[in-house]
Scaffold this motif. Structure first.
Motif, PDB file in Angstrom:
ATOM      1  N   PRO A 159       0.870  -1.301  -0.026  1.00 29.64           N
ATOM      2  CA  PRO A 159       0.067  -0.055  -0.052  1.00 29.64           C
ATOM      3  C   PRO A 159       0.710   1.227  -0.069  1.00 29.64           C
ATOM      4  N   ALA A 160       0.166   2.356  -0.512  1.00 28.11           N
ATOM      5  CA  ALA A 160       0.992   3.638  -0.460  1.00 28.11           C
ATOM      6  C   ALA A 160       1.833   4.153   0.786  1.00 28.11           C
ATOM      7  N   PHE A 161       1.108   4.086   1.698  1.00 28.59           N
ATOM      8  CA  PHE A 161       1.955   4.435   3.085  1.00 28.59           C
ATOM      9  C   PHE A 161       2.880   3.455   3.426  1.00 28.59           C
ATOM     10  N   PHE A 162       3.299   2.414   2.777  1.00 29.65           N
ATOM     11  CA  PHE A 162       4.508   1.607   2.947  1.00 29.65           C
ATOM     12  C   PHE A 162       5.710   2.383   2.696  1.00 29.65           C
ATOM     13  N   LYS A 163       6.435   2.077   3.669  1.00 28.94           N
ATOM     14  CA  LYS A 163       8.012   2.960   3.289  1.00 28.94           C
ATOM     15  C   LYS A 163       8.792   1.704   3.102  1.00 28.94           C
TER      16      LYS A 163
END
Lengths: 204, 194
Positions: free
Chosen positions: A166-170
């Motif tokens: 997902p997009a929030f995954f760094k």
């Protein structure tokens, strides 16, 4: 499965005698090229070609090669197939050859290949040696794809280049750096060891 | 048969057979590999020098080193230069195309042809967003680099790849040193106008 049967010689490389997870051979490419699944897969396929062809040659000529020059003979045979694979990739799959760079020539020093010639192909029939080589190649492929999948997913957030996280995954940059290879390999070896111990308890 | 004689014969035979088969393979893969290399250069040049359709190859001898330079032309008009440059990287040879404007004052961009830098780190020199930093930099001054931050606009610098400073440094010196040598070369000066 009984030792010595064709099915046994093929299947042992997959799990019980997996070249990476159990024998701990071929650690250099295992750690170095597994930054992405595509690299890991291409490496495993190129290594498979060299291993299978070398096992074929060594088991065919095993009776003619004198014991005292066997290692030198194996190395020449292996090196020839590696160079062959390298040239073919450069001629027909230029992009893959560019991506793998120096790691194709380095297949020559992969211990799995020399190890199988010395331990198996030099003492067994052509049929058994081919089965052994195919099993070991597949075991190597499984280990590399497993390791590179975890590293690519955690390190880039992708799998086969497709966005997975997902997009929030760094992304964990450490995973695509050399220390990440050691961490991940350690975890995989530990987990496979635990599974193996559990399975063996039921038998013994 | 004598054991040591057998050793010599078998090993020589293996060496001759493998040498022979490799020679055969090399013979028919070599032209294909050359074609691939030339195609990679042409594709790179087309992307780097906008508008250029024809490429004229010039070979330059400069103090013992051989250079290959391409003039990008459109209707006989010079659109830019493509310099094939190479030098040692962190592990092995890096070979690139550095494209400049007709006056050889600023870079139009770079393309990596060959590199064997560390996968995942140094090999990021071939990544699009790293290479994009070179566009518009002056080659009249030395190109420098900064670490872990964006360079100041107009400072003629790029941001180094983190954990691969040496690859960055080597790449920059390939560009800086070679362009400085080639820019004033007689053969380039002759071909500049047209």
């Amino acid at each position: 499965m009984k030792k010595g049967t064709p099915a046994f010689e093929f299947a042992k490389g997959l799990w019980n005698d997996n070249p990476v997870l159990v024998q701990l051979l071929g650690m250099c490419p295992t750690l170095a090229v597994t930054t992405t699944v595509v690299n890991g897969l291409a490496m495993a396929l190129a290594t498979s070609f060299v291993l299978i062809m070398s096992s074929l040659m060594v088991s065919t000529f095993r009776k003619w090669i004198p014991g005292s020059v066997r290692i030198a003979s194996y190395i020449v045979i292996i090196a020839s197939f590696v160079t062959l694979a390298d040239r073919f990739l450069a001629a027909y799959f230029y992009d893959i050859s560019k991506a793998l760079g120096p790691f194709i020539p380095l297949i020559i020093v992969n211990c799995i290949i020399l190890g199988r010639q010395e331990a198996f192909s030099s003492k067994n029939t052509v049929k058994m040696s081919l089965l052994d080589a195919m099993g070991m190649s597949l075991g190597f492929l499984i280990a590399l794809v497993l390791l590179s999948s975890f590293r690519e997913i955690l390190g880039y957030g992708t799998w086969f280049g497709i966005k997975l996280m997902p997009a929030f995954f760094k992304p964990w940059v450490i995973m695509i750096m050399p220390p990440g290879a050691f961490f991940m390999l350690g975890i995989i070896l530990g987990v496979s060891g635990v599974i193996k111990n559990r399975a063996n308890k039921g038998v013994v | 048969m004598n054991e040591s004689l057998r050793m010599v014969i078998v090993l020589s035979l293996i060496a001759v057979i493998s040498g022979g088969s490799l020679a055969v393979v090399d013979n028919f893969t070599k032209p294909k590999i050359e074609v691939n290399k030339v195609r990679a250069i042409k594709t790179g040049l087309k992307q780097l020098i906008p508008g250029a359709a024809d490429f004229q190859k010039i070979e330059i001898q400069e103090k013992g080193d051989k250079f290959v330079v391409y003039r990008g032309l459109k209707d006989q008009q010079l659109m830019g230069w493509g310099f094939i440059l190479s030098g040692s990287g962190f592990q092995d040879k890096i070979s690139i195309i550095a494209a400049t404007d007709p006056a050889i004052s600023k870079l139009l961009g770079i393309e990596v042809l060959e590199q064997k830098e560390t996968p995942g780190l140094g090999d990021n020199i071939k990544k699009e967003d790293f290479r994009a930093q070179f566009k518009g930099l002056s080659v009249l001054k030395v190109i420098g680099f900064v670490k872990n931050k964006k360079p100041m606009p107009g400072s003629n610098m790029i941001q180094a790849i983190s954990a691969a400073t040496i690859s960055t440094k080597k790449l920059l010196s390939i560009i800086n040193d070679n362009l400085k040598r080639l820019r004033g070369h007689q053969k380039i000066k002759q071909n500049r106008v047209k």
